[in-house]
Design an enzyme around this catalytic site. Structure first.
Site, mmCIF file in Angstrom:
data_model
loop_
_atom_site.group_PDB
_atom_site.id
_atom_site.type_symbol
_atom_site.label_atom_id
_atom_site.label_comp_id
_atom_site.label_asym_id
_atom_site.label_seq_id
_atom_site.Cartn_x
_atom_site.Cartn_y
_atom_site.Cartn_z
ATOM 1 N N SER A 39 -4.798 28.660 19.124
ATOM 2 C CA SER A 39 -3.886 27.519 19.177
ATOM 3 C C SER A 39 -4.582 26.159 19.225
ATOM 4 C CB SER A 39 -2.944 27.635 20.367
ATOM 5 O OG SER A 39 -3.635 27.408 21.577
ATOM 6 N N LYS A 90 -4.170 23.319 26.116
ATOM 7 C CA LYS A 90 -3.439 22.532 25.117
ATOM 8 C C LYS A 90 -3.799 21.057 25.272
ATOM 9 C CE LYS A 90 -0.722 26.086 23.976
ATOM 10 N NZ LYS A 90 -1.209 26.964 22.977
#
Length: 184
Positions: free
Chosen positions: A48, A94
């Site tokens: 990700s 993230k």
């Protein structure tokens, strides 16, 4: 007996090895102190955050998030909201896109992001059609939360998705200080 110089060579090699050993031990001690008091290790799990971070990369994460800014990469631990089992935690990494009070909008077709009506300049992302998002329009980030996205937008489960959602400041373990080791 004549002096062959061999003894001097052996002594100088031994002294050199001792000096190197001292510096290695000192370096390891300093590194362990920094990690113990300033940050900790985290290992990237998944795709990700590509191209910035890759699967199994090692990063050093601070123990403090007092000065969190848009663009920081954070590590957070959240309860798996799809799990009925208590204590089923998932650690994720993230990028912070929105802070409390920000209005964030993500174009599902292009992954373009606007924060407070201004397009966000992101030279670190993989563009492309995002995974199907649960967002239905702009999101206003409430106090005590941040909006996060993975850099690999087509393959990231992040604040656009109900199973991740907004990240509470209480869930943040720290922000990335530096990228220590990459296997790519």
């Amino acid at each position: 007996m004549p002096d062959t110089g061999k003894d001097k060579k052996d002594v100088s090699l031994l002294e050199f090895a001792k000096i190197i050993a001292r510096y290695v031990i000192l370096g390891v001690m300093i590194f362990l102190c920094v990690v113990a008091y300033v940050g900790r290790f985290a290992v990237v799990d998944g795709r990700s955050m590509e191209p910035s971070l890759h699967n199994f990369d090692v990063v050093i994460v601070s123990r403090s998030v007092k000065d969190l800014e848009r663009g920081d990469v954070i590590v957070y631990t959240m309860q798996n909201r799809d799990s009925a089992q208590e204590g089923d935690n998932m650690q994720r990494i993230k990028r912070v896109i929105g802070l409390p009070g920000d209005v964030v909008e993500v174009d599902e077709n292009t992954s373009a992001v606007c924060v407070n009506g201004e397009p966000l300049e992101e030279d670190y992302i993989i563009e492309g059609r995002s995974r199907t998002s649960d967002m239905t329009g702009p999101v206003t980030v409430p106090e005590g939360y941040c909006f996060v996205l993975g850099d690999n937008r087509p393959h990231s489960v992040d604040s656009r998705h109900d199973q991740n959602g907004l990240v509470s400041f209480d869930e943040i373990d720290g922000k990335m200080l530096f990228h220590l080791l990459s296997w790519q």
